[in-house]
Scaffold this motif. Structure first.
Motif, PDB file in Angstrom:
ATOM      1  N   THR A 104       1.934   6.135  -7.304  1.00 55.66           N
ATOM      2  CA  THR A 104       0.833   6.581  -7.942  1.00 55.66           C
ATOM      3  C   THR A 104       1.097   8.279  -7.900  1.00 55.66           C
ATOM      4  O   THR A 104       1.098   8.841  -9.162  1.00 55.66           O
ATOM      5  CB  THR A 104      -0.207   6.490  -7.030  1.00 55.66           C
ATOM      6  OG1 THR A 104      -0.855   4.934  -6.746  1.00 55.66           O
ATOM      7  CG2 THR A 104      -1.599   7.617  -7.675  1.00 55.66           C
ATOM      8  N   THR A 116      -8.142   6.615  -6.680  1.00 61.68           N
ATOM      9  CA  THR A 116      -8.016   8.406  -5.391  1.00 61.68           C
ATOM     10  C   THR A 116      -5.870   8.203  -4.838  1.00 61.68           C
ATOM     11  O   THR A 116      -5.849   7.602  -6.053  1.00 61.68           O
ATOM     12  CB  THR A 116      -8.463   6.737  -4.655  1.00 61.68           C
ATOM     13  OG1 THR A 116      -7.688   5.522  -4.249  1.00 61.68           O
ATOM     14  CG2 THR A 116     -10.134   6.017  -4.022  1.00 61.68           C
ATOM     15  N   PRO A 117      -5.949   8.731  -4.625  1.00 63.65           N
ATOM     16  CA  PRO A 117      -4.306   9.320  -3.913  1.00 63.65           C
ATOM     17  C   PRO A 117      -4.103   7.884  -4.027  1.00 63.65           C
ATOM     18  O   PRO A 117      -2.022   7.970  -4.155  1.00 63.65           O
ATOM     19  CB  PRO A 117      -4.375   9.875  -2.934  1.00 63.65           C
ATOM     20  CG  PRO A 117      -5.592  10.916  -2.308  1.00 63.65           C
ATOM     21  CD  PRO A 117      -6.856   9.608  -3.488  1.00 63.65           C
ATOM     22  N   GLU A 118      -4.662   6.602  -3.375  1.00 67.72           N
ATOM     23  CA  GLU A 118      -3.802   5.793  -2.854  1.00 67.72           C
ATOM     24  C   GLU A 118      -3.583   5.098  -3.878  1.00 67.72           C
ATOM     25  O   GLU A 118      -3.047   4.025  -3.810  1.00 67.72           O
ATOM     26  CB  GLU A 118      -4.261   4.565  -1.279  1.00 67.72           C
ATOM     27  CG  GLU A 118      -5.136   5.256  -0.351  1.00 67.72           C
ATOM     28  CD  GLU A 118      -5.308   6.542  -0.359  1.00 67.72           C
ATOM     29  OE1 GLU A 118      -6.664   6.692  -1.432  1.00 67.72           O
ATOM     30  OE2 GLU A 118      -5.681   7.404   0.519  1.00 67.72           O
ATOM     31  N   ARG A 170       0.628  -0.860   0.240  1.00 59.27           N
ATOM     32  CA  ARG A 170       0.091  -0.126  -0.008  1.00 59.27           C
ATOM     33  C   ARG A 170       0.362   1.392  -0.075  1.00 59.27           C
ATOM     34  O   ARG A 170       0.502   1.948  -0.717  1.00 59.27           O
ATOM     35  CB  ARG A 170      -0.950  -0.333   1.101  1.00 59.27           C
ATOM     36  CG  ARG A 170      -2.106   1.154   1.079  1.00 59.27           C
ATOM     37  CD  ARG A 170      -2.210   1.052   2.280  1.00 59.27           C
ATOM     38  NE  ARG A 170      -2.287   1.304   4.069  1.00 59.27           N
ATOM     39  CZ  ARG A 170      -1.127   1.996   4.475  1.00 59.27           C
ATOM     40  NH1 ARG A 170      -0.880   3.196   3.696  1.00 59.27           N
ATOM     41  NH2 ARG A 170      -0.522   2.305   5.345  1.00 59.27           N
ATOM     42  N   LYS A 171       2.167   1.110   0.772  1.00 57.60           N
ATOM     43  CA  LYS A 171       2.883   2.551   0.917  1.00 57.60           C
ATOM     44  C   LYS A 171       3.413   2.381  -0.442  1.00 57.60           C
ATOM     45  O   LYS A 171       3.722   3.496  -0.530  1.00 57.60           O
ATOM     46  CB  LYS A 171       3.652   2.690   2.077  1.00 57.60           C
ATOM     47  CG  LYS A 171       3.045   2.161   3.724  1.00 57.60           C
ATOM     48  CD  LYS A 171       4.089   2.109   4.569  1.00 57.60           C
ATOM     49  CE  LYS A 171       3.366   2.395   5.901  1.00 57.60           C
ATOM     50  NZ  LYS A 171       4.614   2.434   6.663  1.00 57.60           N
ATOM     51  N   ARG A 211       2.545   1.869  -3.315  1.00 58.70           N
ATOM     52  CA  ARG A 211       1.607   2.415  -4.483  1.00 58.70           C
ATOM     53  C   ARG A 211       1.811   3.437  -3.763  1.00 58.70           C
ATOM     54  O   ARG A 211       0.941   4.186  -5.428  1.00 58.70           O
ATOM     55  CB  ARG A 211       0.587   1.130  -4.234  1.00 58.70           C
ATOM     56  CG  ARG A 211      -0.944   1.818  -5.402  1.00 58.70           C
ATOM     57  CD  ARG A 211      -1.774   0.313  -5.456  1.00 58.70           C
ATOM     58  NE  ARG A 211      -2.283   0.581  -3.969  1.00 58.70           N
ATOM     59  CZ  ARG A 211      -2.928  -0.122  -2.830  1.00 58.70           C
ATOM     60  NH1 ARG A 211      -2.329  -1.525  -3.300  1.00 58.70           N
ATOM     61  NH2 ARG A 211      -3.140  -0.106  -2.192  1.00 58.70           N
ATOM     62  N   GLU A 212       0.940   4.293  -2.993  1.00 51.89           N
ATOM     63  CA  GLU A 212       0.840   5.810  -2.460  1.00 51.89           C
ATOM     64  C   GLU A 212       1.707   6.178  -2.924  1.00 51.89           C
ATOM     65  O   GLU A 212       2.006   7.489  -3.432  1.00 51.89           O
ATOM     66  CB  GLU A 212       0.624   5.797  -1.046  1.00 51.89           C
ATOM     67  CG  GLU A 212      -0.784   5.189  -0.671  1.00 51.89           C
ATOM     68  CD  GLU A 212      -0.699   5.212   0.734  1.00 51.89           C
ATOM     69  OE1 GLU A 212      -0.286   6.179   1.321  1.00 51.89           O
ATOM     70  OE2 GLU A 212      -2.397   5.109   1.298  1.00 51.89           O
ATOM     71  N   ARG A 213       3.392   6.081  -3.035  1.00 51.54           N
ATOM     72  CA  ARG A 213       4.590   6.274  -3.480  1.00 51.54           C
ATOM     73  C   ARG A 213       4.378   6.479  -4.609  1.00 51.54           C
ATOM     74  O   ARG A 213       4.332   7.265  -5.488  1.00 51.54           O
ATOM     75  CB  ARG A 213       5.596   5.970  -2.900  1.00 51.54           C
ATOM     76  CG  ARG A 213       6.917   7.105  -3.320  1.00 51.54           C
ATOM     77  CD  ARG A 213       7.449   5.761  -2.644  1.00 51.54           C
ATOM     78  NE  ARG A 213       7.768   4.448  -2.653  1.00 51.54           N
ATOM     79  CZ  ARG A 213       8.605   4.067  -3.188  1.00 51.54           C
ATOM     80  NH1 ARG A 213       9.106   4.589  -4.389  1.00 51.54           N
ATOM     81  NH2 ARG A 213       8.911   2.611  -3.718  1.00 51.54           N
TER      82      ARG A 213
END
Length: 139
Positions: A109, A129-131, A102-103, A105-107
């Motif tokens: 994105t 979404t930002p995630e 998840r971390k 993917r957020e970075r």
């Protein structure tokens, strides 16, 4: 003119060796300085062992809740113990990996969005979404 005579320095006596007690105390404090932390840890372990011995002596021959718990644990098969241990370990690893994914993917994105806008500023948003996940309305 008169010549100055060279004065010879007065020889100082050699230092006397330290007394035996000072030598022993110096070495003792040197050992404490070097191994003080280790000494403290082992002293604490010894103290806890002594206290555990006192507890066992105090409860010797008495039936308690701990006795019942030990009997129940003794009846559980080793296969069940290993299965439960591995299941708990697997769940822990899964949750850790999911969190790391998840971390990441957020970075990524945010970085991908930045690069896409740099290449094509007129690009419309993908409405993620930002995630990096699909919006709830689109599911």
């Amino acid at each position: 003119m008169r010549k100055k005579q060279k004065s010879t320095p007065i020889p100082t006596p050699p230092p006397s060796p330290p007394s035996t007690s000072r030598y022993i105390l110096g070495n003792l404090f040197n050992l404490l300085r070097r191994f003080g932390g280790t000494i403290i840890v082992w002293a604490c372990i010894a103290f806890l062992g002594y206290e555990a011995k006192e507890v066992l002596i105090a409860y010797a021959g008495r039936s308690s809740f701990a006795d019942l718990t030990f009997r129940l644990l003794a009846q559980v098969s080793i296969v069940w113990k290993l299965s439960l241990t591995l299941a708990g370990f697997s769940i822990t690893l899964y949750l850790r990996e999911r969190n790391l994914h998840r971390k990441t993917r957020e970075r990524l994105t945010a970085r991908i969005t930045q690069l896409e806008l740099k290449i094509d500023p007129s690009r419309t948003s993908s409405l993620l979404t930002p995630e990096g996940l699909t919006r709830e309305e689109d599911q």
